[in-house]
Design a protein around this motif. Sequence first.
Motif, PDB file in Angstrom:
ATOM      1  N   LYS A  93      35.922  97.337   3.254  1.00 13.45           N
ATOM      2  CA  LYS A  93      34.747  98.184   3.437  1.00 13.45           C
ATOM      3  C   LYS A  93      33.940  98.286   2.148  1.00 13.45           C
ATOM      4  N   GLU A  94      34.619  98.385   1.015  1.00 10.66           N
ATOM      5  CA  GLU A  94      33.919  98.445  -0.262  1.00 10.66           C
ATOM      6  C   GLU A  94      33.156  97.145  -0.517  1.00 10.66           C
ATOM      7  N   GLN A  95      33.782  96.027  -0.186  1.00  8.15           N
ATOM      8  CA  GLN A  95      33.124  94.729  -0.395  1.00  8.15           C
ATOM      9  C   GLN A  95      31.895  94.586   0.499  1.00  8.15           C
ATOM     10  N   MET A  96      32.024  95.010   1.771  1.00  8.04           N
ATOM     11  CA  MET A  96      30.895  94.912   2.685  1.00  8.04           C
ATOM     12  C   MET A  96      29.762  95.858   2.278  1.00  8.04           C
ATOM     13  N   LEU A 103      21.942  92.806  -0.322  1.00  8.56           N
ATOM     14  CA  LEU A 103      20.958  92.289   0.632  1.00  8.56           C
ATOM     15  C   LEU A 103      19.725  93.192   0.696  1.00  8.56           C
ATOM     16  N   LEU A 104      19.939  94.494   0.632  1.00 11.45           N
ATOM     17  CA  LEU A 104      18.797  95.423   0.626  1.00 11.45           C
ATOM     18  C   LEU A 104      17.926  95.192  -0.595  1.00 11.45           C
ATOM     19  N   SER A 105      18.561  94.967  -1.724  1.00 11.72           N
ATOM     20  CA  SER A 105      17.792  94.726  -2.950  1.00 11.72           C
ATOM     21  C   SER A 105      17.027  93.409  -2.871  1.00 11.72           C
ATOM     22  N   THR A 106      17.655  92.379  -2.323  1.00 17.46           N
ATOM     23  CA  THR A 106      17.003  91.070  -2.220  1.00 17.46           C
ATOM     24  C   THR A 106      15.827  91.092  -1.255  1.00 17.46           C
ATOM     25  N   MET A 107      15.983  91.815  -0.131  1.00 17.96           N
ATOM     26  CA  MET A 107      14.951  91.858   0.909  1.00 17.96           C
ATOM     27  C   MET A 107      14.072  93.101   0.799  1.00 17.96           C
ATOM     28  N   ALA A 108      14.075  93.749  -0.358  1.00 17.67           N
ATOM     29  CA  ALA A 108      13.383  95.032  -0.516  1.00 17.67           C
ATOM     30  C   ALA A 108      11.922  95.009  -0.078  1.00 17.67           C
ATOM     31  N   PRO A 109      11.114  94.010  -0.463  1.00 20.02           N
ATOM     32  CA  PRO A 109       9.701  94.029  -0.038  1.00 20.02           C
ATOM     33  C   PRO A 109       9.549  94.011   1.488  1.00 20.02           C
ATOM     34  N   LEU A 110      10.324  93.171   2.173  1.00 20.90           N
ATOM     35  CA  LEU A 110      10.219  93.105   3.628  1.00 20.90           C
ATOM     36  C   LEU A 110      10.804  94.343   4.292  1.00 20.90           C
ATOM     37  N   VAL A 111      11.817  94.961   3.641  1.00 21.17           N
ATOM     38  CA  VAL A 111      12.382  96.202   4.189  1.00 21.17           C
ATOM     39  C   VAL A 111      11.334  97.308   4.148  1.00 21.17           C
ATOM     40  N   THR A 119      21.817  96.863   8.225  1.00 18.89           N
ATOM     41  CA  THR A 119      22.732  97.890   8.725  1.00 18.89           C
ATOM     42  C   THR A 119      24.171  97.454   8.486  1.00 18.89           C
ATOM     43  N   GLN A 120      25.060  98.443   8.428  1.00 25.33           N
ATOM     44  CA  GLN A 120      26.490  98.182   8.250  1.00 25.33           C
ATOM     45  C   GLN A 120      27.276  98.986   9.280  1.00 25.33           C
ATOM     46  N   ASN A 121      28.220  98.328   9.940  1.00 24.10           N
ATOM     47  CA  ASN A 121      29.101  99.001  10.884  1.00 24.10           C
ATOM     48  C   ASN A 121      30.473  98.336  10.834  1.00 24.10           C
ATOM     49  N   SER A 122      31.336  98.676  11.802  1.00 20.57           N
ATOM     50  CA  SER A 122      32.691  98.134  11.798  1.00 20.57           C
ATOM     51  C   SER A 122      32.713  96.623  12.004  1.00 20.57           C
ATOM     52  N   ARG A 123      31.641  96.087  12.605  1.00 22.23           N
ATOM     53  CA  ARG A 123      31.591  94.642  12.835  1.00 22.23           C
ATOM     54  C   ARG A 123      31.270  93.885  11.556  1.00 22.23           C
ATOM     55  N   ILE A 238      27.017  89.243   8.828  1.00 23.86           N
ATOM     56  CA  ILE A 238      28.178  88.849   8.027  1.00 23.86           C
ATOM     57  C   ILE A 238      29.373  89.576   8.624  1.00 23.86           C
ATOM     58  N   LEU A 239      30.270  88.838   9.262  1.00 26.36           N
ATOM     59  CA  LEU A 239      31.351  89.425  10.038  1.00 26.36           C
ATOM     60  C   LEU A 239      32.483  89.892   9.128  1.00 26.36           C
ATOM     61  N   SER A 240      32.937  91.114   9.374  1.00 33.19           N
ATOM     62  CA  SER A 240      34.050  91.658   8.599  1.00 33.19           C
ATOM     63  C   SER A 240      35.330  90.892   8.906  1.00 33.19           C
ATOM     64  N   GLY A 241      36.120  90.631   7.874  1.00 33.41           N
ATOM     65  CA  GLY A 241      37.375  89.921   8.063  1.00 33.41           C
ATOM     66  C   GLY A 241      38.481  90.791   8.626  1.00 33.41           C
ATOM     67  N   ILE A 242      38.319  92.135   8.530  1.00 36.29           N
ATOM     68  CA  ILE A 242      39.337  93.069   9.038  1.00 36.29           C
ATOM     69  C   ILE A 242      38.605  94.108   9.876  1.00 36.29           C
TER      70      ILE A 242
END
Length: 260
Positions: A93-96, A103-111, A119-123, A238-242
């Motif tokens: 979870k920390e890594q994700m 990703l938010l920082s990289t896509m900041a202008p379009l965001v 977004t981040q969730n269990s998936r 980006i799919l979570s491994g766990i």
Amino acid sequence: MQRRARRKFDDEPENHERWLISYSDFITLLFAFFVVMYAISSVNIGKYKVFSDALGDAFGGQGSATPVNTQVLNLPIPNPALKRRTELMRKEKEQMTKLAQDLLSTMAPLVKEGKVRVTQNSRGVSVEINASVLFDPGLAKLTAESREALVAVAGLLKTDTHNVQVEGHTDNVPISNTYFPSNWELSAARAGAVVRLFIDAGMAPSRLSAVGHADNIPVAPNDQPESRARNRRVAVTILSGIPDPATEVPTTSPAPAPPP
């Protein structure tokens, strides 16, 4: 002078019932022993305290004994496998979370323009990009402007180890032209175009997959032009491994139809 005769005293008669005293003491101790054994076999804090107080009073003790802490018996047995999985989930979870922030920082202008949503969730972590940023209407060829943003995303994901799924979505307006007979082909082709760019940018093909959903998973009603524009999108997940087991949905086979 005549010596006075000494008076003889009769010897004390022998008591033949003295054994009853020892016997009664033995019976009392035996009774106390069985009471203690019964109390130990079925531990009850209240009964134990009453019994210990009674024994203390009977034998001149200083109050009751210290109650047995039976709560120790109710402690859960440590599960090394569960502990290890919990620790792995925490690190995942920390890594994700860090990946989502990058990703938010990289896509900041379009965001800021509302054309990209992270977004981040269990998936895992999902980056939804409006189709107008990537493609011309009715086409599946990436525009020159979109390539710069997608290459930046690929740069972040290239050194990552998680699998990435690219999903194409359309609105409910039917399409039929020389290239795409329906929205199914259009959505799948757009997802494939993003996957091809990621591969060209250095990502391992074995980590990537492309899926076309057509108009089956809308994020807004298809009753207004603005809503339909929101539904035309590409989602890079980006799919979570766990996966979190608390949010996993078990797959079950459909129940057989009852006999006629």
